[in-house]
Design a protein around this motif. Structure first.
Motif, PDB file in Angstrom:
ATOM      1  N   ALA A 174       0.828  -1.201   0.000  1.00 25.01           N
ATOM      2  CA  ALA A 174       0.000   0.000   0.000  1.00 25.01           C
ATOM      3  C   ALA A 174       0.873   1.266   0.000  1.00 25.01           C
ATOM      4  O   ALA A 174       0.573   2.245  -0.696  1.00 25.01           O
ATOM      5  CB  ALA A 174      -0.935  -0.008   1.208  1.00 25.01           C
ATOM      6  N   GLN A 175       1.970   1.225   0.778  1.00 28.72           N
ATOM      7  CA  GLN A 175       2.883   2.368   0.811  1.00 28.72           C
ATOM      8  C   GLN A 175       3.544   2.587  -0.549  1.00 28.72           C
ATOM      9  O   GLN A 175       3.696   3.718  -1.022  1.00 28.72           O
ATOM     10  CB  GLN A 175       3.935   2.140   1.901  1.00 28.72           C
ATOM     11  N   ARG A 176       3.963   1.477  -1.181  1.00 27.70           N
ATOM     12  CA  ARG A 176       4.598   1.593  -2.493  1.00 27.70           C
ATOM     13  C   ARG A 176       3.634   2.149  -3.531  1.00 27.70           C
ATOM     14  O   ARG A 176       4.000   3.009  -4.342  1.00 27.70           O
ATOM     15  CB  ARG A 176       5.113   0.218  -2.918  1.00 27.70           C
ATOM     16  N   LEU A 177       2.411   1.685  -3.528  1.00 29.69           N
ATOM     17  CA  LEU A 177       1.416   2.175  -4.480  1.00 29.69           C
ATOM     18  C   LEU A 177       1.086   3.651  -4.229  1.00 29.69           C
ATOM     19  O   LEU A 177       0.867   4.425  -5.166  1.00 29.69           O
ATOM     20  CB  LEU A 177       0.155   1.317  -4.401  1.00 29.69           C
ATOM     21  N   ARG A 178       1.043   4.009  -2.959  1.00 28.90           N
ATOM     22  CA  ARG A 178       0.768   5.415  -2.634  1.00 28.90           C
ATOM     23  C   ARG A 178       1.884   6.322  -3.127  1.00 28.90           C
ATOM     24  O   ARG A 178       1.639   7.398  -3.680  1.00 28.90           O
ATOM     25  CB  ARG A 178       0.581   5.562  -1.125  1.00 28.90           C
TER      26      ARG A 178
END
Length: 260
Positions: A174-178
């Protein structure tokens, strides 16, 4: 009898002198008339020269007035129309668009302005370079609007994947996609601000080109009016005069290279 002859001789004696005096008087009159005739001729010549000088002055004044009228006719029209504002507004609306519907609205605005400028191109030939530059920018804005719609679709997909990863408690994903989503949005914002700067520079360049063409046309009209040659001949003469220094410089450069 002798007395009569003597008297007749006495009366006849003065006759030659009287005839001579009469001839002399007639000669004086003829001389005076000839002198008066010369004066009349001189006066007529002076009058003719004066009339010629007046006609020449009138021709010069007429040529100057005609040149002034041509300069006035070739000036930029005094109107409040700024053709370069249409691309700026189109890009501003495109930058504010957050959804595909808003992007479609910005693209529709650009299309309407594009049609208006194409119509103005036929009625305002003096500002043709500026109008063509604005038309080019509007066409680019329409193409860039299509690109932004594709980018918004990708960003929406990434946001959905990020939300799914958070629900699955995949925090790293989720952090990478954000971060990827933020990076794409930042790059798009920088690119869209560059569109605005490009439109401003294009408007300045084409406005300067319009003014330069009008100045050159004014000079050609003045040259044609002063020399009596046609506008095409004046253009050819101006082009030849401008090309001569370039040819001389190239010849000099070739000579230097041959020496080396």
């Amino acid at each position: 009898m002798s007395d009569l002859s003597i008297r007749a001789a006495g009366m006849a004696a003065p006759q030659p002198n009287w005839v001579q005096e009469q001839y002399a008087a007639e000669n004086d009159v003829l001389a005076e008339g000839s002198e008066n005739g010369d004066i009349d001729v001189i006066q007529s010549m002076l009058k003719e020269q004066e009339e010629q000088s007046k006609s020449l002055a009138e021709m010069i004044d007429a040529a100057q007035k005609k040149a002034a009228e041509q300069r006035e006719a070739l000036k930029l029209p005094k109107s409040n129309t700024r053709y370069g504002d249409a691309p700026l507004e189109a890009y501003a609306r495109l930058a504010r668009a957050k959804t595909t519907a808003q992007v479609n609205a910005a693209s529709g605005f650009a299309r309407r302005k594009l049609f208006q400028l194409k119509a103005a191109l036929g009625s305002d030939s003096e500002n043709a370079p500026t109008i063509r530059g604005a038309i080019n920018q509007l066409q680019k804005s329409i193409n860039r609007a299509e690109r932004k719609k594709r980018e918004l679709v990708r960003e929406k997909l990434l946001d959905a994947q990020r939300a799914k990863a958070r629900r699955a408690k995949e925090e790293q994903k989720a952090q990478r996609l954000r971060q990827e989503l933020q990076r794409k949005r930042s790059q798009r914002a920088v690119r869209e601000s560059g569109y605005m700067r490009e439109a401003v520079v294009s408007d300045k360049i084409h406005t300067q080109l319009t003014q330069t063409q009008i100045e050159l046309r004014t000079q050609m009209q003045q040259l044609s009016a002063s020399t009596g040659m046609s506008l095409d001949a004046a253009v050819q003469q101006y082009t030849a005069a401008a090309a001569a220094p370039a040819e001389a410089a190239s010849a000099a450069g070739a000579g230097v290279e041959g020496m080396l």
